[in-house]
Design a protein around this motif. Structure first.
Motif, PDB file in Angstrom:
ATOM      1  N   PRO A 108       0.800  -1.225   0.000  1.00 46.13           N
ATOM      2  CA  PRO A 108       0.000   0.000   0.000  1.00 46.13           C
ATOM      3  C   PRO A 108       0.832   1.274   0.000  1.00 46.13           C
ATOM      4  O   PRO A 108       0.375   2.311  -0.446  1.00 46.13           O
ATOM      5  N   TYR A 109       2.053   1.211   0.502  1.00 43.81           N
ATOM      6  CA  TYR A 109       2.905   2.378   0.609  1.00 43.81           C
ATOM      7  C   TYR A 109       4.278   2.072   0.028  1.00 43.81           C
ATOM      8  O   TYR A 109       4.676   0.919  -0.081  1.00 43.81           O
ATOM      9  N   PHE A 110       5.015   3.129  -0.288  1.00 42.58           N
ATOM     10  CA  PHE A 110       6.411   2.972  -0.687  1.00 42.58           C
ATOM     11  C   PHE A 110       7.187   4.187  -0.212  1.00 42.58           C
ATOM     12  O   PHE A 110       6.628   5.261   0.007  1.00 42.58           O
ATOM     13  N   THR A 111       8.475   3.977  -0.027  1.00 40.34           N
ATOM     14  CA  THR A 111       9.361   5.039   0.447  1.00 40.34           C
ATOM     15  C   THR A 111      10.104   5.650  -0.730  1.00 40.34           C
ATOM     16  O   THR A 111      10.060   5.119  -1.850  1.00 40.34           O
ATOM     17  N   VAL A 112      10.823   6.709  -0.468  1.00 42.60           N
ATOM     18  CA  VAL A 112      11.649   7.337  -1.499  1.00 42.60           C
ATOM     19  C   VAL A 112      12.682   6.330  -2.000  1.00 42.60           C
ATOM     20  O   VAL A 112      12.912   6.223  -3.207  1.00 42.60           O
ATOM     21  N   THR A 113      13.272   5.583  -1.099  1.00 38.78           N
ATOM     22  CA  THR A 113      14.287   4.590  -1.483  1.00 38.78           C
ATOM     23  C   THR A 113      13.692   3.529  -2.410  1.00 38.78           C
ATOM     24  O   THR A 113      14.286   3.188  -3.439  1.00 38.78           O
ATOM     25  N   GLU A 114      12.517   3.031  -2.065  1.00 38.50           N
ATOM     26  CA  GLU A 114      11.861   2.024  -2.919  1.00 38.50           C
ATOM     27  C   GLU A 114      11.489   2.613  -4.273  1.00 38.50           C
ATOM     28  O   GLU A 114      11.652   1.962  -5.307  1.00 38.50           O
ATOM     29  N   ALA A 115      11.003   3.845  -4.274  1.00 34.82           N
ATOM     30  CA  ALA A 115      10.637   4.498  -5.532  1.00 34.82           C
ATOM     31  C   ALA A 115      11.878   4.753  -6.389  1.00 34.82           C
ATOM     32  O   ALA A 115      11.855   4.507  -7.599  1.00 34.82           O
ATOM     33  N   ALA A 116      12.948   5.213  -5.779  1.00 35.58           N
ATOM     34  CA  ALA A 116      14.193   5.472  -6.525  1.00 35.58           C
ATOM     35  C   ALA A 116      14.714   4.185  -7.150  1.00 35.58           C
ATOM     36  O   ALA A 116      15.161   4.184  -8.303  1.00 35.58           O
ATOM     37  N   ARG A 117      14.623   3.099  -6.409  1.00 35.58           N
ATOM     38  CA  ARG A 117      15.070   1.807  -6.939  1.00 35.58           C
ATOM     39  C   ARG A 117      14.178   1.377  -8.111  1.00 35.58           C
ATOM     40  O   ARG A 117      14.678   0.935  -9.142  1.00 35.58           O
ATOM     41  N   ALA A 118      12.878   1.523  -7.957  1.00 35.56           N
ATOM     42  CA  ALA A 118      11.945   1.122  -9.017  1.00 35.56           C
ATOM     43  C   ALA A 118      12.128   1.958 -10.284  1.00 35.56           C
ATOM     44  O   ALA A 118      11.982   1.451 -11.396  1.00 35.56           O
ATOM     45  N   PRO A 123      17.884   9.414  -5.409  1.00 37.76           N
ATOM     46  CA  PRO A 123      16.850   9.755  -4.414  1.00 37.76           C
ATOM     47  C   PRO A 123      16.411  11.221  -4.447  1.00 37.76           C
ATOM     48  O   PRO A 123      15.224  11.510  -4.312  1.00 37.76           O
ATOM     49  N   ALA A 124      17.344  12.154  -4.652  1.00 37.90           N
ATOM     50  CA  ALA A 124      16.968  13.575  -4.676  1.00 37.90           C
ATOM     51  C   ALA A 124      16.022  13.872  -5.837  1.00 37.90           C
ATOM     52  O   ALA A 124      15.046  14.623  -5.679  1.00 37.90           O
ATOM     53  N   VAL A 129      10.089  14.538  -7.761  1.00 37.67           N
ATOM     54  CA  VAL A 129       8.968  14.095  -8.610  1.00 37.67           C
ATOM     55  C   VAL A 129       7.828  13.568  -7.745  1.00 37.67           C
ATOM     56  O   VAL A 129       6.657  13.873  -8.002  1.00 37.67           O
ATOM     57  N   LEU A 130       8.140  12.800  -6.700  1.00 34.09           N
ATOM     58  CA  LEU A 130       7.088  12.298  -5.814  1.00 34.09           C
ATOM     59  C   LEU A 130       6.317  13.454  -5.186  1.00 34.09           C
ATOM     60  O   LEU A 130       5.076  13.441  -5.163  1.00 34.09           O
ATOM     61  N   GLU A 131       7.023  14.437  -4.693  1.00 32.71           N
ATOM     62  CA  GLU A 131       6.360  15.586  -4.069  1.00 32.71           C
ATOM     63  C   GLU A 131       5.522  16.361  -5.089  1.00 32.71           C
ATOM     64  O   GLU A 131       4.436  16.846  -4.769  1.00 32.71           O
ATOM     65  N   SER A 132       6.005  16.455  -6.313  1.00 29.19           N
ATOM     66  CA  SER A 132       5.216  17.152  -7.342  1.00 29.19           C
ATOM     67  C   SER A 132       3.938  16.372  -7.658  1.00 29.19           C
ATOM     68  O   SER A 132       2.890  16.964  -7.937  1.00 29.19           O
ATOM     69  N   GLY A 145       8.179  11.062   3.918  1.00 28.51           N
ATOM     70  CA  GLY A 145       8.975  10.019   3.289  1.00 28.51           C
ATOM     71  C   GLY A 145       8.196   8.784   2.869  1.00 28.51           C
ATOM     72  O   GLY A 145       8.783   7.809   2.400  1.00 28.51           O
ATOM     73  N   GLN A 146       6.895   8.804   3.030  1.00 29.87           N
ATOM     74  CA  GLN A 146       6.056   7.658   2.660  1.00 29.87           C
ATOM     75  C   GLN A 146       5.006   8.129   1.657  1.00 29.87           C
ATOM     76  O   GLN A 146       4.403   9.191   1.830  1.00 29.87           O
ATOM     77  N   TYR A 147       4.786   7.326   0.617  1.00 27.93           N
ATOM     78  CA  TYR A 147       3.882   7.700  -0.465  1.00 27.93           C
ATOM     79  C   TYR A 147       2.941   6.547  -0.769  1.00 27.93           C
ATOM     80  O   TYR A 147       3.277   5.381  -0.522  1.00 27.93           O
ATOM     81  N   ALA A 148       1.782   6.897  -1.325  1.00 31.10           N
ATOM     82  CA  ALA A 148       0.788   5.880  -1.652  1.00 31.10           C
ATOM     83  C   ALA A 148      -0.128   6.407  -2.745  1.00 31.10           C
ATOM     84  O   ALA A 148      -0.288   7.615  -2.924  1.00 31.10           O
ATOM     85  N   PHE A 149      -0.714   5.475  -3.450  1.00 28.61           N
ATOM     86  CA  PHE A 149      -1.769   5.783  -4.402  1.00 28.61           C
ATOM     87  C   PHE A 149      -3.104   5.621  -3.706  1.00 28.61           C
ATOM     88  O   PHE A 149      -3.276   4.703  -2.905  1.00 28.61           O
TER      89      PHE A 149
END
Length: 178
Positions: A108-118, A123-124, A129-132, A145-149
């Motif tokens: 249900p959630y992902f972190t910046v680290t998981e998103a950067a890897r995907a 990470p920066a 992009v995540l914040e935008s 630091g946690q994101y979700a759809f």
């Protein structure tokens, strides 16, 4: 919407009909609608127009399946998918790519680290992009630091990801990375 408010909205729009839906059916429907007012309004109005139908049948017919859910959330010119698509079309190529690719991340959630890897990004760059995407309501950030759809937005993003090979902008994005 809060679960109780969503259920109340559904009940008011749907009316009693010949067989009023049971509370647990209404709760199931509003959860499958992601408690989004537009989605609830559409399903409730469709149910009101079919007073002899059992709400459980409506749910089983289209709302449970990820492939059919967005198609079911359409009534005349009201459409959850169209509403999401308006936002999607405003994304930059980089935002759109992140939006599509991150819908494939499990959980249900992902972190910046998981998103950067995907995404195979730094990470920066990823956090910008995540914040935008949060700023334009395409993602949520329940904690720092946690994101979700949102549930329905993930369905939409996955559909866009499966279609992305046919998007002209995708080819331009890929060629610019060479």
């Amino acid at each position: 919407m809060a679960p109780d408010s969503a259920a109340l909205m559904f009940t008011r729009v749907a009316g009693g009909g010949s067989t009023p839906p049971r509370a647990e059916q209404v709760r199931t429907v509003v959860e499958l609608c992601g408690r989004l007012p537009l989605a609830i309004r559409i399903v409730a109005a469709r149910h009101a127009a079919r007073p002899g139908w059992d709400l459980a049948d409506t749910v089983e017919e289209g709302l449970r399946g990820e492939r059919t859910r967005l198609a079911e959330l359409r009534l005349d010119d009201l459409s959850v998918e169209r509403s999401f698509d308006l936002g999607y079309r405003r994304l930059t190529a980089r935002q759109a790519r992140a939006f599509r690719e991150l819908a494939r991340v499990d959980g249900p959630y992902f972190t910046v680290t998981e998103a950067a890897r995907a995404l195979d990004w730094e990470p920066a760059d990823t956090v910008r992009v995540l914040e935008s995407l949060v700023d334009v309501s395409m993602l949520e950030s329940p904690r720092l630091g946690q994101y979700a759809f949102h549930d329905l937005m993930r369905v939409f993003a996955r559909q866009r990801a499966s279609r992305s090979s046919g998007e002209p902008g995708r080819y331009a994005e890929l060629s610019s990375l060479d």
